[in-house]
Design a protein around this motif. Structure first.
Motif, PDB file in Angstrom:
ATOM      1  N   THR A 220       0.733  -1.172  -0.010  1.00  0.00           N
ATOM      2  CA  THR A 220      -0.272  -0.018  -0.084  1.00  0.00           C
ATOM      3  C   THR A 220       0.838   1.364   0.019  1.00  0.00           C
ATOM      4  O   THR A 220       0.465   2.287  -0.186  1.00  0.00           O
ATOM      5  CB  THR A 220      -1.037   0.125   1.129  1.00  0.00           C
ATOM      6  OG1 THR A 220      -0.214   0.006   2.419  1.00  0.00           O
ATOM      7  CG2 THR A 220      -1.820  -1.221   1.146  1.00  0.00           C
ATOM      8  N   SER A 221       2.055   1.131   0.073  1.00  0.00           N
ATOM      9  CA  SER A 221       3.245   2.347   0.097  1.00  0.00           C
ATOM     10  C   SER A 221       3.210   2.733  -1.328  1.00  0.00           C
ATOM     11  O   SER A 221       2.832   2.166  -2.207  1.00  0.00           O
ATOM     12  CB  SER A 221       4.466   1.706   0.702  1.00  0.00           C
ATOM     13  OG  SER A 221       5.349   2.861   0.618  1.00  0.00           O
ATOM     14  N   ARG A 222       3.618   4.117  -1.238  1.00  0.00           N
ATOM     15  CA  ARG A 222       3.948   4.685  -2.621  1.00  0.00           C
ATOM     16  C   ARG A 222       5.346   4.684  -3.018  1.00  0.00           C
ATOM     17  O   ARG A 222       5.967   5.239  -3.963  1.00  0.00           O
ATOM     18  CB  ARG A 222       3.018   6.262  -2.656  1.00  0.00           C
ATOM     19  CG  ARG A 222       1.703   6.059  -2.480  1.00  0.00           C
ATOM     20  CD  ARG A 222       0.954   7.421  -2.810  1.00  0.00           C
ATOM     21  NE  ARG A 222       1.982   8.537  -2.517  1.00  0.00           N
ATOM     22  CZ  ARG A 222       1.575   9.210  -1.475  1.00  0.00           C
ATOM     23  NH1 ARG A 222       0.680   8.983  -0.725  1.00  0.00           N
ATOM     24  NH2 ARG A 222       2.506  10.485  -1.340  1.00  0.00           N
TER      25      ARG A 222
ATOM     26  N   LYS B 191      -2.912   6.634 -11.286  1.00  0.00           N
ATOM     27  CA  LYS B 191      -1.355   7.063 -10.731  1.00  0.00           C
ATOM     28  C   LYS B 191      -0.656   7.131 -11.710  1.00  0.00           C
ATOM     29  O   LYS B 191      -0.555   6.551 -12.685  1.00  0.00           O
ATOM     30  CB  LYS B 191      -1.091   5.867  -9.638  1.00  0.00           C
ATOM     31  CG  LYS B 191      -1.949   5.442  -8.613  1.00  0.00           C
ATOM     32  CD  LYS B 191      -1.691   6.460  -7.325  1.00  0.00           C
ATOM     33  CE  LYS B 191      -2.795   5.891  -6.214  1.00  0.00           C
ATOM     34  NZ  LYS B 191      -3.148   7.013  -5.275  1.00  0.00           N
TER      35      LYS B 191
ATOM     36  N   GLU C 148       5.694  12.161  -1.695  1.00  0.00           N
ATOM     37  CA  GLU C 148       5.171  12.108  -0.617  1.00  0.00           C
ATOM     38  C   GLU C 148       4.223  13.469  -0.726  1.00  0.00           C
ATOM     39  O   GLU C 148       3.066  13.437  -0.015  1.00  0.00           O
ATOM     40  CB  GLU C 148       6.243  12.676   0.539  1.00  0.00           C
ATOM     41  CG  GLU C 148       6.971  11.574   0.947  1.00  0.00           C
ATOM     42  CD  GLU C 148       8.113  11.817   2.072  1.00  0.00           C
ATOM     43  OE1 GLU C 148       8.046  13.032   2.264  1.00  0.00           O
ATOM     44  OE2 GLU C 148       8.599  10.907   2.490  1.00  0.00           O
ATOM     45  N   GLU C 149       4.472  14.563  -1.493  1.00  0.00           N
ATOM     46  CA  GLU C 149       3.584  15.578  -1.662  1.00  0.00           C
ATOM     47  C   GLU C 149       2.314  15.117  -2.488  1.00  0.00           C
ATOM     48  O   GLU C 149       1.336  16.018  -2.340  1.00  0.00           O
ATOM     49  CB  GLU C 149       4.232  16.607  -2.408  1.00  0.00           C
ATOM     50  CG  GLU C 149       5.263  17.237  -1.584  1.00  0.00           C
ATOM     51  CD  GLU C 149       6.393  18.269  -2.452  1.00  0.00           C
ATOM     52  OE1 GLU C 149       6.067  18.386  -3.519  1.00  0.00           O
ATOM     53  OE2 GLU C 149       7.326  18.939  -1.608  1.00  0.00           O
ATOM     54  N   ASP C 150       2.458  14.376  -3.191  1.00  0.00           N
ATOM     55  CA  ASP C 150       1.353  13.904  -4.377  1.00  0.00           C
ATOM     56  C   ASP C 150       0.667  12.508  -4.088  1.00  0.00           C
ATOM     57  O   ASP C 150       1.453  11.715  -4.503  1.00  0.00           O
ATOM     58  CB  ASP C 150       1.593  14.283  -5.529  1.00  0.00           C
ATOM     59  CG  ASP C 150       0.235  14.304  -6.594  1.00  0.00           C
ATOM     60  OD1 ASP C 150      -0.769  13.827  -6.123  1.00  0.00           O
ATOM     61  OD2 ASP C 150       0.583  14.795  -7.845  1.00  0.00           O
ATOM     62  N   GLU C 151      -0.456  12.361  -3.810  1.00  0.00           N
ATOM     63  CA  GLU C 151      -0.993  10.839  -3.240  1.00  0.00           C
ATOM     64  C   GLU C 151      -1.228  10.283  -4.819  1.00  0.00           C
ATOM     65  O   GLU C 151      -1.488   8.950  -4.694  1.00  0.00           O
ATOM     66  CB  GLU C 151      -2.641  11.043  -3.013  1.00  0.00           C
ATOM     67  CG  GLU C 151      -2.425  11.479  -1.323  1.00  0.00           C
ATOM     68  CD  GLU C 151      -3.908  11.565  -0.795  1.00  0.00           C
ATOM     69  OE1 GLU C 151      -4.736  11.350  -1.437  1.00  0.00           O
ATOM     70  OE2 GLU C 151      -4.233  12.034   0.124  1.00  0.00           O
ATOM     71  N   ASN C 152      -1.257  10.925  -5.804  1.00  0.00           N
ATOM     72  CA  ASN C 152      -1.280  10.396  -7.204  1.00  0.00           C
ATOM     73  C   ASN C 152      -0.062   9.772  -7.907  1.00  0.00           C
ATOM     74  O   ASN C 152      -0.080   9.607  -9.159  1.00  0.00           O
ATOM     75  CB  ASN C 152      -2.063  11.205  -8.190  1.00  0.00           C
ATOM     76  CG  ASN C 152      -3.562  11.619  -7.723  1.00  0.00           C
ATOM     77  OD1 ASN C 152      -4.179  10.632  -7.269  1.00  0.00           O
ATOM     78  ND2 ASN C 152      -3.772  12.546  -7.853  1.00  0.00           N
ATOM     79  N   LYS C 153       0.941   9.881  -7.340  1.00  0.00           N
ATOM     80  CA  LYS C 153       2.145   9.327  -7.663  1.00  0.00           C
ATOM     81  C   LYS C 153       2.919   8.271  -6.928  1.00  0.00           C
ATOM     82  O   LYS C 153       2.543   8.243  -5.600  1.00  0.00           O
ATOM     83  CB  LYS C 153       3.275  10.741  -7.484  1.00  0.00           C
ATOM     84  CG  LYS C 153       2.850  11.699  -8.714  1.00  0.00           C
ATOM     85  CD  LYS C 153       3.898  12.692  -8.547  1.00  0.00           C
ATOM     86  CE  LYS C 153       3.911  13.714  -9.420  1.00  0.00           C
ATOM     87  NZ  LYS C 153       2.498  14.756  -9.164  1.00  0.00           N
TER      88      LYS C 153
END
Length: 144
Positions: A37-39, A58, A84-89
């Motif tokens: 679940t991590s980015r 994503k 970290e700044e963007d949930e879509n990446k």
């Protein structure tokens, strides 16, 4: 006059020691501890194709790196900060020393190399360390 040596010279070189904490995170160990679940994900030869075709909504950034590479160490915290700044990446890290097959399949000859994937399709690539602003411009350009 030269004296003869009774034992042959040792011709192997010691392994280079890479510090465990290279940046704010440990490139050699921490990525492998991230869950699905991590980015921030460390890829293997077996998981790479699944990761780049991952979530359709994503933007997948793939960072080909090596632990011994200075420019890779400079780029790593920038890439982490952007994700970290963007949930879509999502950031997929590929260690070319451990994933030689994947690096060869994607013609990686220079590191760091960053590729951008959207919906499983490669949209763009850049080579070398860049400032955060230039990395963000690259992402904005190719993630449309």
């Amino acid at each position: 006059m030269l004296a003869s040596l009774s034992t042959p010279l040792k011709t192997t070189f010691p392994k280079l020691v890479v510090p465990l904490a290279v940046n704010r995170f440990n490139l050699t160990q921490n990525f492998k501890r991230f869950n699905s679940t991590s980015r921030l994900i460390e890829a293997t030869d077996g998981t790479f194709n699944k990761l780049i075709s991952g979530p359709k909504d994503k933007t997948i950034l793939v960072d080909f790196y090596a632990n011994w590479c200075g420019p890779c160490k400079m780029l790593a915290p920038i890439m982490e900060e952007i994700v970290e700044e963007d949930e879509n990446k999502v950031l997929v890290k590929v260690n070319i020393d451990e994933c030689r097959k994947t690096a060869l399949e994607h013609n990686i000859t220079t590191i760091p190399t960053v590729q951008l994937y959207k919906n499983g399709v490669k949209r763009g690539e850049f080579i070398g360390a860049r400032r955060k602003g230039l990395v963000q411009m690259f992402i904005d350009e190719y993630s449309k």
